[in-house]
Design an enzyme around this catalytic site. Structure first.
Site, PDB file in Angstrom:
ATOM      1  N   HIS A   1       1.721   4.443  -2.898  1.00 53.12           N
ATOM      2  CA  HIS A   1       2.006   6.004  -2.573  1.00 53.12           C
ATOM      3  C   HIS A   1       3.141   6.348  -3.347  1.00 53.12           C
ATOM      4  O   HIS A   1       3.277   7.518  -3.683  1.00 53.12           O
ATOM      5  CB  HIS A   1       1.744   6.319  -1.197  1.00 53.12           C
ATOM      6  CG  HIS A   1       0.178   6.289  -0.606  1.00 53.12           C
ATOM      7  ND1 HIS A   1      -0.776   6.988  -1.032  1.00 53.12           N
ATOM      8  CD2 HIS A   1      -0.127   5.721   0.380  1.00 53.12           C
ATOM      9  CE1 HIS A   1      -1.953   6.682  -0.555  1.00 53.12           C
ATOM     10  NE2 HIS A   1      -1.694   5.883   0.567  1.00 53.12           N
TER      11      HIS A   1
ATOM     12  N   HIS B   1       0.841  -1.262  -0.069  1.00 51.71           N
ATOM     13  CA  HIS B   1       0.021  -0.078   0.107  1.00 51.71           C
ATOM     14  C   HIS B   1       0.897   1.208   0.031  1.00 51.71           C
ATOM     15  O   HIS B   1       0.606   2.137  -0.891  1.00 51.71           O
ATOM     16  CB  HIS B   1      -0.935   0.046   1.301  1.00 51.71           C
ATOM     17  CG  HIS B   1      -1.778   1.261   1.425  1.00 51.71           C
ATOM     18  ND1 HIS B   1      -2.808   1.083   0.988  1.00 51.71           N
ATOM     19  CD2 HIS B   1      -1.715   2.542   1.696  1.00 51.71           C
ATOM     20  CE1 HIS B   1      -3.826   2.157   1.242  1.00 51.71           C
ATOM     21  NE2 HIS B   1      -2.611   3.094   1.569  1.00 51.71           N
ATOM     22  N   GLU B   2       1.677   1.376   0.844  1.00 49.56           N
ATOM     23  CA  GLU B   2       2.598   2.392   1.059  1.00 49.56           C
ATOM     24  C   GLU B   2       3.593   2.643  -0.116  1.00 49.56           C
ATOM     25  O   GLU B   2       3.872   3.795  -0.833  1.00 49.56           O
ATOM     26  CB  GLU B   2       3.379   2.395   2.408  1.00 49.56           C
ATOM     27  CG  GLU B   2       2.634   2.429   3.579  1.00 49.56           C
ATOM     28  CD  GLU B   2       1.623   3.357   3.520  1.00 49.56           C
ATOM     29  OE1 GLU B   2       1.740   4.532   3.012  1.00 49.56           O
ATOM     30  OE2 GLU B   2       0.554   3.149   4.528  1.00 49.56           O
TER      31      GLU B   2
ATOM     32  N   HIS C   1       3.394   6.894  -6.826  1.00 48.45           N
ATOM     33  CA  HIS C   1       2.719   8.329  -7.121  1.00 48.45           C
ATOM     34  C   HIS C   1       3.546   9.412  -7.042  1.00 48.45           C
ATOM     35  O   HIS C   1       3.561  10.288  -7.944  1.00 48.45           O
ATOM     36  CB  HIS C   1       1.458   8.300  -6.183  1.00 48.45           C
ATOM     37  CG  HIS C   1       0.175   9.119  -6.823  1.00 48.45           C
ATOM     38  ND1 HIS C   1      -0.830   9.377  -6.116  1.00 48.45           N
ATOM     39  CD2 HIS C   1       0.011   9.695  -8.063  1.00 48.45           C
ATOM     40  CE1 HIS C   1      -1.835  10.129  -6.804  1.00 48.45           C
ATOM     41  NE2 HIS C   1      -1.148  10.333  -7.952  1.00 48.45           N
TER      42      HIS C   1
HETATM   43 ZN   LIG Z   1      -2.765   5.254   2.054  1.00 50.41          ZN
END
Ligand SMILES: [Zn+2]
Length: 675
Positions: free
Chosen positions: A468, A464-465, A471
């Protein structure tokens, strides 16, 4: 000037000079850099020349560079390695930063210059990106109240100040209630508790100065206690204490604070010309209106509630077989659900654990990024903020893309949870600035010489991290204010939640889930059981989440409630809340909504992003597989590289050809087959 924070950084890649700075440098560095930023603002608004894009918007984007050099390493350290000195600095900086924020965002002279540019925008020959930055800058000033005059202007300032005070008070009350309560366990109270819960309960006892074992209200202890304790009376006591945080009467009671916050938010919206706070807040989100949020939540609510009702019957039957002839209560759910999970999926955490090594999971995330986006990772030996942190240089076809830092282990002084932030964001206004991105997690640190092992949930957090981080790292815009993750709140979780899907691609774990001692890959049937169990009990999880999200949106729609607790009860009754499930966060401890403004009337954001991540991953599957090159290219071109260049719904439509429906989410949560 001998403050290393304000000097030229000659470190590798221009990373903050962590080896040279000390806590004593932050306060003088902050004061000096704040003065410099004030001078830069004065230069913009006092410029005798008529406003141009360059002397106003570019200048605003460039303003505050020195302050960033001080605060970016400071807040990184305050988050991952706090100490009393750093906590005191945070208390000192926060009101000053709030005041500085208002000086900029409620500045009538600045607004006049920006607005003049906006009125003239067609004649300015701007690039599409410049037009967008102008639009967002003006919108930010309008929404902060820069246009208001007289009483309304002064009152809005007061309201914001009061809200900041109330938010801090709400958080501190919650912490006080969490610290105050604990329950000592006698030897006969330990029935059912497995080794890892006993170890945590023993450590908690030591911390509280008690003997034996205690249960506290820390999520990492209370949840497993509720899952495993065979003592129904103790589960009830612990559960009631946990769900009464902030509602115990006395000085730490949050109920009247919540009411005052809601009233002030409503006033803030009215002063700015909006009907209510939710309308104000959602205007700049992808959802746009409270009705769009309600529609999504209700589409998910019905099947989730149907599933939860079925599950409640099964769990009640198990409880009756246990000889407890009573209705299933909220403190029973996790206990019987855990028993059912163990039976149905035959999954033993201890057997699983050696297969999920931290280093292998990092390699897995990197490998997915290589296959999707051509990124390559090379370990770096550079001074960082803590000995546990590691860094890699990220390149593509030999070209420098970013520095990626991973700080994975829990330690005292590190904030709980996991997050991604940028020590430096991508932009081109100052030259070709590539980002420095950090992922922070709280995984258990192994004993010296042993490999770090993760749970499946931990591995999912890592992915998940890292989503990010992608991105941020793939960002390719000119202006920092729209770079990387600078997007709407209900869009920002798309890249992260989307990346989690690659952990579920069997070929990834087949390759990277290898036994720490034998090196053998995880057996296929164990892998399948692990993936199946990961989405277990989604009726419950969805119901407790949606109930909270719905209360949040209704609180901020229409007139603010005089008594939030009464309104909360009415909303839940209207939804037909199952009696054995309560809200994930009830009002007196709903920190997302009351500790600050980030998630107020925006708690739905996680689910909004989930609709997109499920649908976006389906785009890969439809196109030929999880690593389909053309779909990855589209994802980078239309979403990961462009930050906030356009509205989120436009970006998504460019990627997918249409907006998503809720079907893929329901399928992902296993809620599509419920009658
Ligand atoms: Zn998040």
């Amino acid at each position: 000037m001998n403050n290393p924070l304000l000097a030229d950084w000659t470190t590798p890649f221009g990373l903050p000079p962590f080896a040279d700075m000390s806590d004593d440098d932050f306060a003088p560095g902050f004061e000096a850099s704040l003065m410099q930023a004030r001078a830069e603002l004065a230069e913009i608004i006092e410029n005798p020349e008529p406003p141009t894009f360059e002397n106003t918007i570019d200048a605003l984007e460039l303003m505050g560079e020195a302050m960033h050099k001080v605060l970016s390493p400071f807040y990184t350290l305050a988050g991952v390695d706090s100490n009393p000195a750093r906590e005191a600095l945070q208390r000192e900086f926060s009101p000053k930063l709030a005041a500085w924020g208002s000086e900029v965002s409620m500045n009538p002279e600045l607004f006049a210059r920006v607005d003049a540019l906006w009125q003239d925008r067609e004649k300015l020959k701007l690039t599409p990106e410049q037009m967008r930055v102008l639009e967002l800058t003006r919108r930010g000033l309008v929404r902060a109240g820069a246009q208001l005059e007289g009483f309304a202007f002064d009152r809005l300032k007061q309201v914001k100040e009061r809200l900041a005070v109330l938010g801090t008070q709400f958080t501190q009350n919650l912490l006080a209630d969490e610290r105050a309560w604990y329950m000592e366990l006698d030897p006969e109270d330990l029935e059912g508790l497995p080794g890892f819960v006993l170890a945590t309960a023993k450590a908690a006892a030591e911390e509280k100065g008690a003997v034996g074992h205690v249960v506290t209200l820390s999520r990492s202890l209370i949840v497993p206690f509720l899952q495993f304790s065979a003592r129904r009376d103790l589960r009830e006591r612990a559960y009631e204490a946990w769900t009464s945080r902030g509602a115990n009467g006395g000085e730490t009671d949050n109920r009247s604070i919540a009411a005052e916050i809601l009233a002030l938010r409503e006033e803030r919206a009215h002063l700015l010309g909006y009907d209510d706070f939710a309308t104000y807040k959602l205007e700049t989100e992808m959802a746009k209106t409270p009705d769009a949020v309600r529609k999504l939540l209700m589409e998910v609510w019905e099947p989730a509630k149907a599933q939860a009702d079925l599950d409640a019957q099964s769990l009640a039957a198990m409880m009756n077989n246990d000889g407890v002839n009573d209705a299933l209560e909220p403190w029973d759910w996790r206990y019987y659900s855990e028993k059912r999970r163990a039976e149905e999926h035959d999954l033993d955490e201890a057997e699983l654990k050696p297969y999920l090594q931290l280093d292998r999971m990092i390699e897995a995330a990197f490998d997915c990024a290589t296959r999707l986006f051509g990124l390559e990772f090379k370990a770096l030996d550079v001074p960082l903020h803590h000995p546990d942190a590691r860094a890699w240089e990220v390149t593509r076809k030999g070209e420098h893309i970013a520095v990626f830092i991973g700080d994975y282990f829990a330690r005292s002084g590190k904030r709980s949870g996991a997050w991604c932030s940028a020590l430096r964001s991508q932009q081109k206004l100052r030259g070709d600035i590539r980002p420095h991105v950090i992922n922070v997690c709280n995984f258990a640190k192994p004993a010296k010489g042993s490999p770090a092992l993760l749970s499946y949930d931990d591995a999912r957090t890592l992915f998940h991290e890292f989503g990010h981080a992608l991105h941020q790292m793939l960002s390719n815009v000119t202006y920092e204010s729209i770079s990387g993750t600078s997007v709407a709140r209900d869009f920002v979780e798309l890249p992260s939640q989307l990346f989690e899907h690659w952990l579920e691609v069997p070929e990834v774990l087949q390759k990277y889930a290898t036994h720490a001692e034998t090196g053998e890959p995880m057996p296929a049937d164990m892998l399948q059981r692990m993936l199946d169990a990961a989405n277990y009990d989604q009726g419950f999880a969805t119901v407790e989440y949606v109930a909270s999200a719905m209360v949040d949106i209704e609180f901020h729609s229409g007139d603010a409630p005089e008594d939030p607790m009464t309104m909360q009860a009415e909303i839940l009754e209207g939804m037909g809340m199952p009696p054995a499930i309560r809200m994930r966060h009830a009002t007196p401890h709903f920190a997302h909504v009351f500790a600050g403004d980030g998630y107020s009337s925006a708690y739905y954001s996680y689910m909004w992003s989930e609709v997109m991540d499920a649908d976006a991953f389906a785009a890969f599957e439809e196109a030929g597989g999880a690593f389909d090159a053309a779909t990855a290219r589209k994802l980078e071109d239309h979403i990961l590289s462009v930050g906030g260049l356009r509205e989120a719904d436009e970006l998504y439509t460019e990627f997918r050809g249409r907006l998503p429906g809720v079907e893929a989410l329901l399928k992902g949560r296993g809620l599509d087959k419920v009658a």
